[in-house]
Design a protein around this motif. Structure first.
Motif, PDB file in Angstrom:
ATOM      1  N   TYR A  80      -3.553   1.747  -2.159  1.00 24.05           N
ATOM      2  CA  TYR A  80      -2.778   1.143  -1.075  1.00 24.05           C
ATOM      3  C   TYR A  80      -3.399   1.524   0.257  1.00 24.05           C
ATOM      4  O   TYR A  80      -4.130   2.517   0.361  1.00 24.05           O
ATOM      5  CB  TYR A  80      -1.310   1.588  -1.112  1.00 24.05           C
ATOM      6  N   LYS A  81      -3.133   0.704   1.252  1.00 24.35           N
ATOM      7  CA  LYS A  81      -3.525   0.980   2.636  1.00 24.35           C
ATOM      8  C   LYS A  81      -2.352   0.559   3.503  1.00 24.35           C
ATOM      9  O   LYS A  81      -1.909  -0.587   3.430  1.00 24.35           O
ATOM     10  CB  LYS A  81      -4.775   0.213   3.031  1.00 24.35           C
ATOM     11  N   ILE A  82      -1.844   1.504   4.280  1.00 24.02           N
ATOM     12  CA  ILE A  82      -0.716   1.217   5.164  1.00 24.02           C
ATOM     13  C   ILE A  82      -1.126   1.603   6.586  1.00 24.02           C
ATOM     14  O   ILE A  82      -1.529   2.744   6.825  1.00 24.02           O
ATOM     15  CB  ILE A  82       0.544   2.014   4.756  1.00 24.02           C
ATOM     16  N   ASP A  83      -1.028   0.658   7.502  1.00 23.34           N
ATOM     17  CA  ASP A  83      -1.316   0.932   8.906  1.00 23.34           C
ATOM     18  C   ASP A  83      -0.047   1.382   9.606  1.00 23.34           C
ATOM     19  O   ASP A  83       1.021   0.793   9.407  1.00 23.34           O
ATOM     20  CB  ASP A  83      -1.894  -0.306   9.598  1.00 23.34           C
ATOM     21  N   VAL A  84      -0.174   2.434  10.411  1.00 24.96           N
ATOM     22  CA  VAL A  84       0.959   2.981  11.147  1.00 24.96           C
ATOM     23  C   VAL A  84       0.559   3.080  12.611  1.00 24.96           C
ATOM     24  O   VAL A  84      -0.474   3.668  12.938  1.00 24.96           O
ATOM     25  CB  VAL A  84       1.335   4.391  10.626  1.00 24.96           C
ATOM     26  N   VAL A  88      -3.534   4.750   6.557  1.00 27.18           N
ATOM     27  CA  VAL A  88      -3.246   5.701   5.490  1.00 27.18           C
ATOM     28  C   VAL A  88      -3.628   5.049   4.168  1.00 27.18           C
ATOM     29  O   VAL A  88      -3.145   3.961   3.854  1.00 27.18           O
ATOM     30  CB  VAL A  88      -1.758   6.102   5.478  1.00 27.18           C
ATOM     31  N   VAL A  89      -4.503   5.710   3.408  1.00 29.02           N
ATOM     32  CA  VAL A  89      -4.928   5.175   2.110  1.00 29.02           C
ATOM     33  C   VAL A  89      -4.652   6.203   1.020  1.00 29.02           C
ATOM     34  O   VAL A  89      -4.670   7.410   1.266  1.00 29.02           O
ATOM     35  CB  VAL A  89      -6.420   4.775   2.101  1.00 29.02           C
ATOM     36  N   GLY A  90      -4.378   5.712  -0.165  1.00 27.57           N
ATOM     37  CA  GLY A  90      -4.103   6.586  -1.302  1.00 27.57           C
ATOM     38  C   GLY A  90      -4.061   5.783  -2.580  1.00 27.57           C
ATOM     39  O   GLY A  90      -4.352   4.588  -2.590  1.00 27.57           O
ATOM     40  N   ARG A  91      -3.637   6.452  -3.649  1.00 31.95           N
ATOM     41  CA  ARG A  91      -3.641   5.832  -4.971  1.00 31.95           C
ATOM     42  C   ARG A  91      -2.392   6.255  -5.741  1.00 31.95           C
ATOM     43  O   ARG A  91      -1.913   7.373  -5.594  1.00 31.95           O
ATOM     44  CB  ARG A  91      -4.881   6.303  -5.721  1.00 31.95           C
ATOM     45  N   VAL A  92      -1.897   5.359  -6.583  1.00 28.68           N
ATOM     46  CA  VAL A  92      -0.732   5.640  -7.423  1.00 28.68           C
ATOM     47  C   VAL A  92      -1.151   5.475  -8.884  1.00 28.68           C
ATOM     48  O   VAL A  92      -1.797   4.502  -9.249  1.00 28.68           O
ATOM     49  CB  VAL A  92       0.442   4.694  -7.087  1.00 28.68           C
ATOM     50  N   THR A 150     -11.439  10.517  13.236  1.00 27.14           N
ATOM     51  CA  THR A 150     -11.076   9.109  13.013  1.00 27.14           C
ATOM     52  C   THR A 150      -9.570   9.001  12.815  1.00 27.14           C
ATOM     53  O   THR A 150      -8.882  10.007  12.647  1.00 27.14           O
ATOM     54  CB  THR A 150     -11.767   8.520  11.765  1.00 27.14           C
ATOM     55  N   ASN A 151      -9.091   7.781  12.798  1.00 27.92           N
ATOM     56  CA  ASN A 151      -7.665   7.535  12.541  1.00 27.92           C
ATOM     57  C   ASN A 151      -7.406   7.177  11.077  1.00 27.92           C
ATOM     58  O   ASN A 151      -6.314   6.745  10.734  1.00 27.92           O
ATOM     59  CB  ASN A 151      -7.138   6.445  13.467  1.00 27.92           C
ATOM     60  N   ALA A 152      -8.406   7.352  10.224  1.00 28.35           N
ATOM     61  CA  ALA A 152      -8.220   7.142   8.783  1.00 28.35           C
ATOM     62  C   ALA A 152      -7.606   8.404   8.189  1.00 28.35           C
ATOM     63  O   ALA A 152      -8.008   9.513   8.518  1.00 28.35           O
ATOM     64  CB  ALA A 152      -9.559   6.844   8.122  1.00 28.35           C
ATOM     65  N   ARG A 153      -6.608   8.223   7.339  1.00 30.20           N
ATOM     66  CA  ARG A 153      -5.938   9.352   6.693  1.00 30.20           C
ATOM     67  C   ARG A 153      -5.906   9.103   5.190  1.00 30.20           C
ATOM     68  O   ARG A 153      -5.467   8.051   4.734  1.00 30.20           O
ATOM     69  CB  ARG A 153      -4.501   9.511   7.209  1.00 30.20           C
ATOM     70  N   LEU A 154      -6.363  10.071   4.407  1.00 29.64           N
ATOM     71  CA  LEU A 154      -6.381   9.973   2.955  1.00 29.64           C
ATOM     72  C   LEU A 154      -5.268  10.840   2.392  1.00 29.64           C
ATOM     73  O   LEU A 154      -5.240  12.048   2.622  1.00 29.64           O
ATOM     74  CB  LEU A 154      -7.733  10.434   2.400  1.00 29.64           C
ATOM     75  N   ALA A 155      -4.345  10.212   1.684  1.00 33.74           N
ATOM     76  CA  ALA A 155      -3.223  10.935   1.072  1.00 33.74           C
ATOM     77  C   ALA A 155      -3.584  11.305  -0.358  1.00 33.74           C
ATOM     78  O   ALA A 155      -4.329  10.579  -1.035  1.00 33.74           O
ATOM     79  CB  ALA A 155      -1.972  10.059   1.078  1.00 33.74           C
ATOM     80  N   VAL A 157       2.289  -1.645  -0.899  1.00 35.46           N
ATOM     81  CA  VAL A 157       2.206  -1.959  -2.329  1.00 35.46           C
ATOM     82  C   VAL A 157       0.770  -1.747  -2.777  1.00 35.46           C
ATOM     83  O   VAL A 157      -0.168  -2.069  -2.039  1.00 35.46           O
ATOM     84  CB  VAL A 157       2.633  -3.422  -2.599  1.00 35.46           C
ATOM     85  N   THR A 158       0.597  -1.214  -3.990  1.00 37.24           N
ATOM     86  CA  THR A 158      -0.746  -0.966  -4.503  1.00 37.24           C
ATOM     87  C   THR A 158      -1.410  -2.257  -4.985  1.00 37.24           C
ATOM     88  O   THR A 158      -0.743  -3.191  -5.428  1.00 37.24           O
ATOM     89  CB  THR A 158      -0.724   0.049  -5.658  1.00 37.24           C
TER      90      THR A 158
END
Length: 164
Positions: free
Chosen positions: A83-87, A31-35, A130-135, A76-77
């Protein structure tokens, strides 16, 4: 003898087909995203938005039926606010969201409901390749808008002259 060879070949074929199906791998989703800091308190990113390094976020998955939190991961960014969080595991029975936790920026800590979370799909059964997820980006609100913001917002809505 021929029967024995045939039996062994049949056993080999059975295990070569059945074994991979029974030993399914556990999916891992990235899971990737930005703050960001909403420096204009506009409710969206602008060209004066600042991205926050060191912001804490979490992924929370809540079971559909029970409403109970079944899974939590923290992240954490980096210096660019990413950030990138693996689940691990499939969370098809759950509603999963990335949620703001806190900001290290003293004058950009306010959390606004509706801008504090982004829903994500963490299942292999959703038809994604894919298993990549963009938040969606998540934003904290700056205590006071930057001086340039009034003019900038007017330009966004076509109410002022464009200078950017």
């Amino acid at each position: 003898m021929a029967l024995k060879v045939e039996f062994i070949a049949t056993l080999f074929l059975f295990f070569s087909i059945a074994l991979p199906a029974s030993v399914a791998s556990t999916p891992t989703f990235s899971v990737v995203g930005r703050v960001y800091c909403d420096t204009c308190r506009a409710g969206f990113e602008t060209n004066v938005t600042e991205y926050i390094s060191g912001a804490n976020v979490k992924i929370e998955c809540t079971h559909f039926a029970t409403g109970k939190v079944e899974h939590t991961n923290f992240g954490v960014t980096d210096s660019a606010g990413n950030y990138k969080i693996d689940v691990t595991d499939d969370h098809g029975e759950e509603i999963c969201e990335v949620v703001l936790v806190d900001s290290p920026v003293a004058d950009c800590k306010e959390i606004k409901h509706g801008r504090d979370r982004a829903q994500i799909v963490l299942t292999s059964e959703a038809g994604m390749s894919t298993n990549a997820r963009l938040a969606n980006s998540l934003g904290f609100l700056k205590s006071e808008p930057l001086p340039v913001c009034e003019k900038l917002i007017k330009e966004f809505y076509g109410l002022g002259e464009e200078t950017y």
